[in-house]
Enzyme design. Structure first.
Site, PDB file in Angstrom:
ATOM      1  CG  ASP A   1      -1.838  -1.242   1.218  1.00 12.18           C
ATOM      2  OD1 ASP A   1      -2.196  -1.717   0.126  1.00 12.18           O
ATOM      3  OD2 ASP A   1      -2.140  -1.747   2.313  1.00 12.18           O
TER       4      ASP A   1
ATOM      5  CE  LYS B   1       2.182  -2.362  -4.367  1.00 15.52           C
ATOM      6  NZ  LYS B   1       2.011  -2.016  -2.950  1.00 15.52           N
TER       7      LYS B   1
ATOM      8  CG  ASN C   1      -2.731 -10.795  -2.669  1.00 18.14           C
ATOM      9  OD1 ASN C   1      -2.745 -10.579  -3.870  1.00 18.14           O
ATOM     10  ND2 ASN C   1      -1.690 -11.341  -2.062  1.00 18.14           N
TER      11      ASN C   1
ATOM     12  N   GLY D   1      -4.656  -4.255  -3.791  1.00 17.55           N
ATOM     13  CA  GLY D   1      -5.648  -3.210  -4.029  1.00 17.55           C
ATOM     14  C   GLY D   1      -4.883  -1.955  -4.396  1.00 17.55           C
ATOM     15  CG  HIS D   2      -2.231  -1.901  -7.001  1.00 16.49           C
ATOM     16  ND1 HIS D   2      -1.394  -2.475  -7.913  1.00 16.49           N
ATOM     17  CD2 HIS D   2      -1.889  -2.434  -5.800  1.00 16.49           C
ATOM     18  CE1 HIS D   2      -0.581  -3.324  -7.298  1.00 16.49           C
ATOM     19  NE2 HIS D   2      -0.880  -3.331  -6.013  1.00 16.49           N
TER      20      HIS D   2
ATOM     21  CB  THR E   1      -6.564 -10.326   1.408  1.00 16.64           C
ATOM     22  OG1 THR E   1      -6.051 -11.305   0.499  1.00 16.64           O
ATOM     23  CG2 THR E   1      -5.503  -9.261   1.657  1.00 16.64           C
TER      24      THR E   1
ATOM     25  NE  ARG F   1       5.919 -31.215  -8.183  1.00 14.91           N
ATOM     26  CZ  ARG F   1       6.825 -32.137  -7.878  1.00 14.91           C
ATOM     27  NH1 ARG F   1       7.744 -32.468  -8.744  1.00 14.91           N
ATOM     28  NH2 ARG F   1       6.803 -32.714  -6.692  1.00 14.91           N
TER      29      ARG F   1
ATOM     30  CD  GLN G   1       0.649  -8.882  -2.858  1.00 18.30           C
ATOM     31  OE1 GLN G   1       1.309  -9.466  -3.688  1.00 18.30           O
ATOM     32  NE2 GLN G   1      -0.626  -8.592  -3.076  1.00 18.30           N
TER      33      GLN G   1
ATOM     34  NE  ARG H   1      -3.836   0.318   3.671  1.00 17.40           N
ATOM     35  CZ  ARG H   1      -4.030   1.162   2.643  1.00 17.40           C
ATOM     36  NH1 ARG H   1      -3.686   2.417   2.748  1.00 17.40           N
ATOM     37  NH2 ARG H   1      -4.559   0.728   1.527  1.00 17.40           N
TER      38      ARG H   1
HETATM   39  P1  GDP Z   1      -0.907   0.396  -3.501  1.00 20.93           P
HETATM   40  O1  GDP Z   1      -1.483  -0.912  -3.054  1.00 20.93           O
HETATM   41  O2  GDP Z   1       0.574   0.468  -3.262  1.00 20.93           O
HETATM   42  O3  GDP Z   1      -1.262   0.748  -4.911  1.00 20.93           O
HETATM   43  O4  GDP Z   1      -1.533   1.506  -2.563  1.00 20.93           O
HETATM   44  P2  GDP Z   1      -3.085   1.610  -2.094  1.00 20.93           P
HETATM   45  O5  GDP Z   1      -3.884   2.128  -3.239  1.00 20.93           O
HETATM   46  O6  GDP Z   1      -3.525   0.359  -1.453  1.00 20.93           O
HETATM   47  O7  GDP Z   1      -2.962   2.659  -0.921  1.00 20.93           O
HETATM   48  C1  GDP Z   1      -2.459   3.932  -1.124  1.00 20.93           C
HETATM   49  C2  GDP Z   1      -3.544   4.937  -0.697  1.00 20.93           C
HETATM   50  O8  GDP Z   1      -2.973   6.220  -0.571  1.00 20.93           O
HETATM   51  C3  GDP Z   1      -4.647   5.099  -1.725  1.00 20.93           C
HETATM   52  O9  GDP Z   1      -5.829   5.439  -1.054  1.00 20.93           O
HETATM   53  C4  GDP Z   1      -4.166   6.262  -2.569  1.00 20.93           C
HETATM   54  O10 GDP Z   1      -5.226   6.970  -3.211  1.00 20.93           O
HETATM   55  C5  GDP Z   1      -3.519   7.122  -1.523  1.00 20.93           C
HETATM   56  N1  GDP Z   1      -2.373   7.927  -1.960  1.00 20.93           N
HETATM   57  C6  GDP Z   1      -1.397   7.619  -2.857  1.00 20.93           C
HETATM   58  N2  GDP Z   1      -0.460   8.601  -2.884  1.00 20.93           N
HETATM   59  C7  GDP Z   1      -0.845   9.520  -1.978  1.00 20.93           C
HETATM   60  C8  GDP Z   1      -0.277  10.740  -1.513  1.00 20.93           C
HETATM   61  O11 GDP Z   1       0.788  11.183  -1.931  1.00 20.93           O
HETATM   62  N3  GDP Z   1      -0.960  11.403  -0.537  1.00 20.93           N
HETATM   63  C9  GDP Z   1      -2.137  10.954  -0.022  1.00 20.93           C
HETATM   64  N4  GDP Z   1      -2.720  11.657   0.926  1.00 20.93           N
HETATM   65  N5  GDP Z   1      -2.702   9.810  -0.438  1.00 20.93           N
HETATM   66  C10 GDP Z   1      -2.058   9.101  -1.389  1.00 20.93           C
HETATM   67  P1  IMO Z   2      -1.022  -4.155  -2.292  1.00 23.59           P
HETATM   68  O1  IMO Z   2      -0.608  -4.679  -3.653  1.00 23.59           O
HETATM   69  C1  IMO Z   2      -0.994  -4.714   2.012  1.00 23.59           C
HETATM   70  C2  IMO Z   2      -0.998  -8.818   3.495  1.00 23.59           C
HETATM   71  C3  IMO Z   2      -2.230  -9.289   4.225  1.00 23.59           C
HETATM   72  C4  IMO Z   2      -1.614 -10.299   5.160  1.00 23.59           C
HETATM   73  C5  IMO Z   2      -0.518 -10.926   4.311  1.00 23.59           C
HETATM   74  C6  IMO Z   2      -0.918 -12.224   3.621  1.00 23.59           C
HETATM   75  O2  IMO Z   2      -2.321  -3.439  -2.310  1.00 23.59           O
HETATM   76  O3  IMO Z   2       0.094  -3.429  -1.647  1.00 23.59           O
HETATM   77  P2  IMO Z   2      -2.521 -12.866   1.606  1.00 23.59           P
HETATM   78  O4  IMO Z   2      -3.903 -12.425   1.265  1.00 23.59           O
HETATM   79  O5  IMO Z   2      -1.513 -12.529   0.563  1.00 23.59           O
HETATM   80  O6  IMO Z   2      -2.481 -14.286   2.033  1.00 23.59           O
HETATM   81  O7  IMO Z   2      -2.133 -12.026   2.934  1.00 23.59           O
HETATM   82  O8  IMO Z   2      -0.185  -9.956   3.337  1.00 23.59           O
HETATM   83  N1  IMO Z   2      -1.255  -8.274   2.141  1.00 23.59           N
HETATM   84  C7  IMO Z   2      -1.204  -6.971   1.845  1.00 23.59           C
HETATM   85  N2  IMO Z   2      -1.007  -5.894   2.627  1.00 23.59           N
HETATM   86  N3  IMO Z   2      -1.161  -4.542   0.687  1.00 23.59           N
HETATM   87  C8  IMO Z   2      -1.330  -5.616  -0.125  1.00 23.59           C
HETATM   88  O9  IMO Z   2      -1.334  -5.514  -1.465  1.00 23.59           O
HETATM   89  C9  IMO Z   2      -1.397  -6.901   0.455  1.00 23.59           C
HETATM   90  N4  IMO Z   2      -1.588  -8.145  -0.031  1.00 23.59           N
HETATM   91  C10 IMO Z   2      -1.489  -8.971   1.010  1.00 23.59           C
HETATM   92  O10 IMO Z   2      -2.848  -8.234   4.898  1.00 23.59           O
HETATM   93  O11 IMO Z   2      -0.998  -9.641   6.238  1.00 23.59           O
HETATM   94 MG    MG Z   3      -2.965  -1.608  -1.778  1.00 22.32          MG
END
Ligand code: GDP
Ligand code: IMO
Ligand code: MG
Length: 427
Positions: free
Chosen positions: A13, A16, A38, A40-41, A129, A143, A224, A305
């Site tokens: 998170d 990315k 798992n 969430g971007h 997740t 396998r 991740q 988180r």
């Molecule tokens: P990812 O999994 O790495 O793609 O990140 P997520 O989307 O799960 O979580 C990042 C969160 O931070 C999302 O709600 C984005 O919209 C938000 N976000 C990303 N960059 C920034 C930033 O520079 N500032 C703020 N306030 N929010 C951001």
């Molecule tokens: P993005 O791509 C944050 C965490 C779960 C758990 C562990 C194992 O959005 O950054 P799993 O479902 O893979 O068996 O869970 O990894 N986890 C993440 N935490 N961002 C994610 O993806 C994650 N994908 C899995 O919370 O602790």
């Molecule tokens: Mg995410």
């Protein structure tokens, strides 16, 4: 031509999705190489917010090819939902979205096993997740798994049944069974499979290497974070794939010499969702403030988180593992309201000072912090590094000095446009 990589340096998170979406129009192809739903971007642009789970974050850029690589695990039911969201948004993507024949399928019983295993672990649960990730990768390594390329084969149904039967036998070994409507989930799975057939399945290793030979620019999108890597993360509190740069080679079928820039993303603080160690976690009102200001709730599960200060020994470790050539610092705006900002610079373990991440990152790791002055002002009008408040610039310089890698982008808000960029990734 080389493949550039974007990946998270913490526990996921890091932002990315936003950075991939921002940079995508400098590339011809965006490719996911590991993980599954798992992930969430989150992408925010033109007043709308989108969350992607399996589909690469380049999908909103017109004409850009998006590839789901062999290292990814796909749940046909959630994939269909995700496609539905793109359809609703009026995005045309079917002609430029490709999936590897060698990507593995998540079955409903993989999710059932995930839930059952977590239930059995009780308070020691991973905090998965519950998307079936672990059991699917287990079957891949064991396998037994079924791949996208098998969907159209005449024996698909028999193989599905055999794998399901195996899962049901494993289920008998568990005492407690979660609520799970298997028949309903199977109906969604088979409906999803029909939908998946509408996406072109390719021999992705040839596809990618042909693109490289033809001078196409490819961006590999990680899911991740490096601390969730199955080999080098906080095992067993990790995910089940290689989230680090090495995963690009196995998850797309490219040789290590094809890797170009490695763009590592870190938040200006740190978060983790799910169980497992987190040395700089804050259980006080500062942690609460970070969560509230950063809106730190999971994009996939909605869970709050865990929040804490940035951890430099941890980042040095993941920079080393990944060969990071550029750093992106995200969510720096979340620190606008703080008078004092901290960063862990070393750990004390058994009375000794070290900046090495230990075998077990447990309670015995005591972070030692450096303190930095906050800038206590909004960053809305900051569009260049030169316009950053002095305190913010000096915080960034301190991080660069400690980490030995240049910060080439700073994200100041969730929107695509809220980014200061001096990156060397050229058009
Ligand atoms: P990812 O999994 O790495 O793609 O990140 P997520 O989307 O799960 O979580 C990042 C969160 O931070 C999302 O709600 C984005 O919209 C938000 N976000 C990303 N960059 C920034 C930033 O520079 N500032 C703020 N306030 N929010 C951001
Ligand atoms: P993005 O791509 C944050 C965490 C779960 C758990 C562990 C194992 O959005 O950054 P799993 O479902 O893979 O068996 O869970 O990894 N986890 C993440 N935490 N961002 C994610 O993806 C994650 N994908 C899995 O919370 O602790
Ligand atoms: Mg995410």
């Amino acid at each position: 031509m080389k493949i550039d990589v974007i990946l998270g340096l913490q526990w996921g998170d890091e932002g990315k999705g936003k950075i991939v979406d921002y940079l995508a129009n400098r590339y011809d192809v965006v490719a996911r190489f590991q993980g599954g739903p798992n992930a969430g971007h989150t992408l925010v642009f033109d007043g709308a917010k989108y969350v992607l789970h399996t589909i690469p974050s380049g999908v909103f850029r017109a004409d850009l090819v998006n590839l789901i690589g062999n290292g990814v695990v796909i749940d046909p039911a959630t994939f269909k939902k995700e496609m539905g969201k793109l359809d609703e948004a009026g995005v045309e993507y079917k002609s430029r979205l490709f999936v590897s024949k060698k990507a593995h399928l998540i079955l409903p019983t993989h999710r059932l096993l995930d839930a059952t295993s977590e239930l059995a672990k009780g308070k020691d649960k991973i905090g998965s997740t519950l998307r079936g990730i672990g059991p699917t990768y287990m079957d891949r390594t064991g396998r037994n798994s079924i791949r996208v390329g098998d969907i159209t084969k005449p024996d698909f149904q028999a193989r599905y049944q055999a794998l399901k039967d195996k899962h049901m036998r494993i289920m008998k070994g568990y005492e407690e069974h979660p609520e799970f409507d298997l028949a309903a989930e199977e109906a969604k799975f088979f409906d999803g499979l029909e939908n998946l057939k509408s996406i072109t399945a390719v021999d992705s290793e040839y596809f990618v290497n042909r693109c490289i030979r033809n001078g196409k620019r490819i961006l590999a999108e990680g899911a991740q974070g490096s601390m969730l890597d199955v080999d080098f993360g906080t095992y067993p509190f990790v995910t089940s794939s290689n989230t680090i740069t090495a995963g690009v080679c196995t998850g797309l079928g490219v040789s290590p010499d094809k890797i170009g820039e490695v763009i590592g993303i870190t938040k200006a603080y740190c978060t983790r969702v799910g169980g497992g160690p987190f040395p700089t976690e804050l259980h006080d009102e500062v942690g609460e403030k970070l969560r509230k200001e950063g809106q730190e709730f999971g994009a996939t599960t909605g869970r709050p988180r865990r929040c804490g200060w940035i951890d430099l020994p941890q980042l040095k470790y993941t920079i080393m593992l990944n060969g990071v050539t550029q750093l992106v610092l995200t969510k720096i705006d979340v620190l606008n309201i703080f008078d004092e900002i901290k960063a862990a610079t070393t750990y004390i373990i058994d009375g000794e000072s070290t900046d090495q991440v230990p075998y077990e990152m447990d309670e015995g790791v005591e972070p030692v912090y450096s303190s930095y002055k906050g800038w206590a002002t909004g960053l809305e009008n900051v569009k260049t590094f030169e316009q950053l408040p002095a305190a913010a610039a000096s915080y960034i310089s301190a991080l660069e000095k400690e980490l030995g890698v240049a910060v080439t982008m700073v994200s100041t808000g969730p929107d695509r446009t809220e980014l200061i960029d001096r990156s060397t990734v050229s058009i």
